[in-house]
Scaffold this active site. Structure first.
Site, PDB file in Angstrom:
ATOM      1  N   SER A 143      64.175  75.982   7.290  1.00 18.52           N
ATOM      2  CA  SER A 143      62.773  75.775   6.925  1.00 18.52           C
ATOM      3  C   SER A 143      62.669  76.073   5.449  1.00 18.52           C
ATOM      4  O   SER A 143      63.518  76.779   4.882  1.00 18.52           O
ATOM      5  CB  SER A 143      61.839  76.718   7.695  1.00 18.52           C
ATOM      6  OG  SER A 143      60.517  76.654   7.183  1.00 18.52           O
ATOM      7  N   TYR A 156      58.306  84.794  11.297  1.00 19.45           N
ATOM      8  CA  TYR A 156      58.887  83.471  11.083  1.00 19.45           C
ATOM      9  C   TYR A 156      59.809  83.474   9.860  1.00 19.45           C
ATOM     10  O   TYR A 156      60.955  83.014   9.918  1.00 19.45           O
ATOM     11  CB  TYR A 156      57.770  82.447  10.903  1.00 19.45           C
ATOM     12  CG  TYR A 156      58.244  81.017  10.863  1.00 19.45           C
ATOM     13  CD1 TYR A 156      58.517  80.323  12.036  1.00 19.45           C
ATOM     14  CD2 TYR A 156      58.415  80.343   9.654  1.00 19.45           C
ATOM     15  CE1 TYR A 156      58.949  79.006  12.005  1.00 19.45           C
ATOM     16  CE2 TYR A 156      58.842  79.028   9.614  1.00 19.45           C
ATOM     17  CZ  TYR A 156      59.107  78.359  10.797  1.00 19.45           C
ATOM     18  OH  TYR A 156      59.539  77.052  10.757  1.00 19.45           O
TER      19      TYR A 156
END
Length: 251
Positions: A143, A156
């Site tokens: 990501s 996250y």
């Protein structure tokens, strides 16, 4: 199109996972589709099989060790080998101050985003080391958050930074067995998960701004490119992002 190549995709029911699974099927891969919701996986399977390959849907919580072992056992039973694993399944928490996160929220993200890819990588290694021809490829969904956090995203962001470490470690450990490991870092692909960006998302300076997104097919095509390389070549890290999203210079 008949093929002996096999790809396993986690989080394959929606978004990036679904688009990548269908793109891999279009490229000639039989696909094993893992995710929590069987109905969504079966919809992906129908789209994949339009390309003349076989698709197997297996409801799986990647954070559960027994379910992951069963997933890979079913893969080996169905196809006899595994050529590509795309560790794509992931989740986050609602945006909130770090000190307000519960232990349960933290653990849920770690289980799916970090423990899940480790368990899947471990099982993939076991198959890829012993099959003929030997080896295979593992692609991890990192990501932009593997490099730069968004506000209120400690679980996250922490797991995505850790995925970069898992990518490097498993790439090194896989060398001797012709297992190539790489990571795709994705920024603002147009999926249900990023729909909120059209209305504006919180920025580090406290403002809320609309962020540009890109077609998820660009991500799927990048995954196929990484998967299709010969095993003596590897994309270790690739960033695919909406050109005008706030990453370079974020914050």
């Amino acid at each position: 199109m008949s093929s002996s190549k096999v790809a396993l995709i986690t989080g394959a029911g929606t978004g990036i996972g679904k688009a990548s699974a269908v793109a891999l099927a279009r490229a000639g891969y039989n696909v094993v589709l893992a995710g929590r919701r069987l109905e969504a996986l079966e919809a992906t399977a129908r789209d994949a099989e339009k390309h003349g390959v076989r698709a197997v849907a297996v409801a799986t919580d990647v954070g559960d060790h027994a379910q992951v072992k069963a997933l890979f056992a079913k893969t080996k039973q169905a196809f006899g080998r595994l050529d590509v694993l795309f560790n794509n399944a992931g989740m986050g928490t609602p945006a909130m101050p770090l000190e307000d996160l519960s232990y349960e929220q933290w653990k849920a993200v770690v289980d799916v985003n970090l423990t899940g890819p480790f368990l899947c990588t471990q099982e993939a290694f076991r198959i890829m080391k012993d099959q003929t021809p030997r080896g295979g490829r593992i692609i991890n969904n990192g990501s932009i958050s593997a490099y730069a956090p968004r506000p209120f995203s400690a679980p996250y962001t922490s797991t995505k930074h850790a995925i970069s470490g898992l990518t490097k470690a498993s790439s090194l450990d896989g060398r001797a067995y012709d297992i190539a490991v790489g990571q795709i870092d994705i920024g603002n692909a147009a999926t249900d998960m990023t729909e909120r960006m059209k209305n504006g998302v919180l920025q580090p300076d406290g403002s809320t701004r609309v962020e540009p997104r890109m077609d998820v097919e660009h991500v799927a095509n990048a995954v196929v490119h990484m998967a299709s390389l010969p095993l003596d070549a590897n994309v270790l890290f690739m960033t695919v992002m909406a050109t005008k999203m706030p990453f370079v210079g974020r914050g």
